[in-house]
Design an enzyme around this catalytic site. Structure first.
Site, mmCIF file in Angstrom:
data_model
loop_
_atom_site.group_PDB
_atom_site.id
_atom_site.type_symbol
_atom_site.label_atom_id
_atom_site.label_comp_id
_atom_site.label_asym_id
_atom_site.label_seq_id
_atom_site.Cartn_x
_atom_site.Cartn_y
_atom_site.Cartn_z
ATOM 1 N N SER A 178 12.384 -1.270 -1.408
ATOM 2 C CA SER A 178 13.436 -2.193 -0.990
ATOM 3 C C SER A 178 13.248 -3.607 -1.520
ATOM 4 O O SER A 178 14.153 -4.441 -1.434
ATOM 5 C CB SER A 178 13.531 -2.233 0.544
ATOM 6 O OG SER A 178 12.312 -2.686 1.107
ATOM 7 N N SER A 194 -2.661 0.385 -7.644
ATOM 8 C CA SER A 194 -3.906 -0.243 -7.256
ATOM 9 C C SER A 194 -3.742 -1.738 -7.479
ATOM 10 O O SER A 194 -2.703 -2.315 -7.146
ATOM 11 C CB SER A 194 -5.069 0.334 -8.062
ATOM 12 O OG SER A 194 -6.288 -0.295 -7.742
ATOM 13 N N TYR A 215 -8.471 -5.533 2.092
ATOM 14 C CA TYR A 215 -7.487 -5.194 1.057
ATOM 15 C C TYR A 215 -8.193 -4.759 -0.222
ATOM 16 O O TYR A 215 -7.834 -3.741 -0.829
ATOM 17 C CB TYR A 215 -6.580 -6.387 0.773
ATOM 18 C CG TYR A 215 -5.570 -6.134 -0.322
ATOM 19 C CD1 TYR A 215 -4.396 -5.439 -0.050
ATOM 20 C CD2 TYR A 215 -5.795 -6.558 -1.634
ATOM 21 C CE1 TYR A 215 -3.477 -5.175 -1.066
ATOM 22 C CE2 TYR A 215 -4.880 -6.305 -2.643
ATOM 23 C CZ TYR A 215 -3.715 -5.613 -2.349
ATOM 24 O OH TYR A 215 -2.813 -5.351 -3.343
ATOM 25 N N LYS A 230 -8.138 -0.994 -2.162
ATOM 26 C CA LYS A 230 -7.772 -0.747 -3.552
ATOM 27 C C LYS A 230 -8.927 -0.097 -4.323
ATOM 28 O O LYS A 230 -8.699 0.717 -5.228
ATOM 29 C CB LYS A 230 -7.320 -2.040 -4.225
ATOM 30 C CG LYS A 230 -6.014 -2.587 -3.675
ATOM 31 C CD LYS A 230 -4.896 -1.552 -3.738
ATOM 32 C CE LYS A 230 -3.569 -2.093 -3.253
ATOM 33 N NZ LYS A 230 -2.490 -1.073 -3.316
#
Length: 269
Positions: free
Chosen positions: A14, A130, A144, A148
């Site tokens: 979106s 990634s 975070y 990844k």
């Protein structure tokens, strides 16, 4: 007889990278289905289904809806994710679990739902977003960064498992991109005063990096390449900054690289 279009499913379509990727894949000739929590989006030429990657039943329902509508899924772009900021000591285990539930387990849920269909049809590509932060450290973003790194290891291992079935699992590694990532990153519920100065510096460094980042379309073009290359590579870096950082991580001595990370983030030597 008209040739049926290949079908691409893009999560988090979106806005930002997901929206740009959905539009680019549609321009490339794919039948594109995007996902968002509401099941709506503004990308022209892209249909949408509702999806919460943190909910297993929502994942199954979304994938089944695409299969019933189009009969196949040729490309899955696992783009949906959340950011997080704050010192490790400030963030609760529950906050860290939320990051992993979306960025890692959400990706795993989608992969498990789509893979049997790809295997049965004899081919497909799973493209996982990634980051260069899947290759390097970054202070005040530990959960975070860890998520990844997990995506990198999961994808590379999966790719070895599924190649014999005509399926590839591929990694796209952007650097800083001009999206709402920094504004939407989840801050810690508790802020400790001893980290306040460093956190402010981090926010300033991040803001400058985001302002100078790549447009989402740069990443989208790389996603299209991963989806269409006749002989795909395991890793695709997206943009000049990502290529530079990836190269430095491989070739710069560890001690020099460590000092560069501290200098960039204005941390004491």
């Amino acid at each position: 007889m008209a040739v049926k279009k290949q079908v691409a499913l893009v999560t988090g379509a979106s806005s930002g990278i997901g929206e740009a990727a959905a539009l680019a894949l549609a321009d490339e000739g794919f039948e594109v289905v995007g996902t968002s929590r509401s099941g709506t989006g503004s990308a022209v030429g892209v249909s949408f289904v509702p999806l919460d990657v943190g909910d297993a039943s929502s994942v199954q329902a979304a994938v089944q809806q695409v299969i019933e509508r189009h009969g196949r899924i040729d490309v899955l772009v696992n783009n949906a994710g959340i950011g997080s900021v704050g010192a490790v000591e400030e963030r609760s285990v529950a906050e860290e679990e939320r990051v992993f539930d979306i960025n890692v387990f959400g990706l795993i849920r989608m992969t498990k739902a789509v893979l049997p269909h790809m295997r049965a049809q004899g081919g497909g590509r799973i493209i996982n977003l990634s980051s260069v932060l899947g290759l390097i450290p970054n202070p005040y973003m530990a959960s975070y960064v860890a998520s990844k790194h997990a995506v990198e290891g999961y994808t590379e291992s999966l790719d070895h498992e599924v190649r014999e079935f005509g399926v590839r699992a591929l990694i796209v590694e952007p650097a800083y991109t001009k999206t709402s990532f920094d504004a939407n990153a989840v801050p810690p519920e508790v802020s400790l005063p001893l980290y306040a100065k460093r956190r402010t510096t981090f926010d300033e460094v991040m803001a400058v990096a985001m302002q100078g980042g790549d447009a989402p379309e740069v990443v989208a073009d790389v996603i299209v390449a991963a989806a269409t290359d006749r002989k795909p590579r395991l890793r695709y870096t997206a943009g000049a900054t990502a290529r530079r950082i990836s190269g430095q991580r491989r070739f710069v001595p560890a001690g020099v690289f460590d000092k560069a990370i501290r200098k960039l983030n204005k941390l004491p030597a």
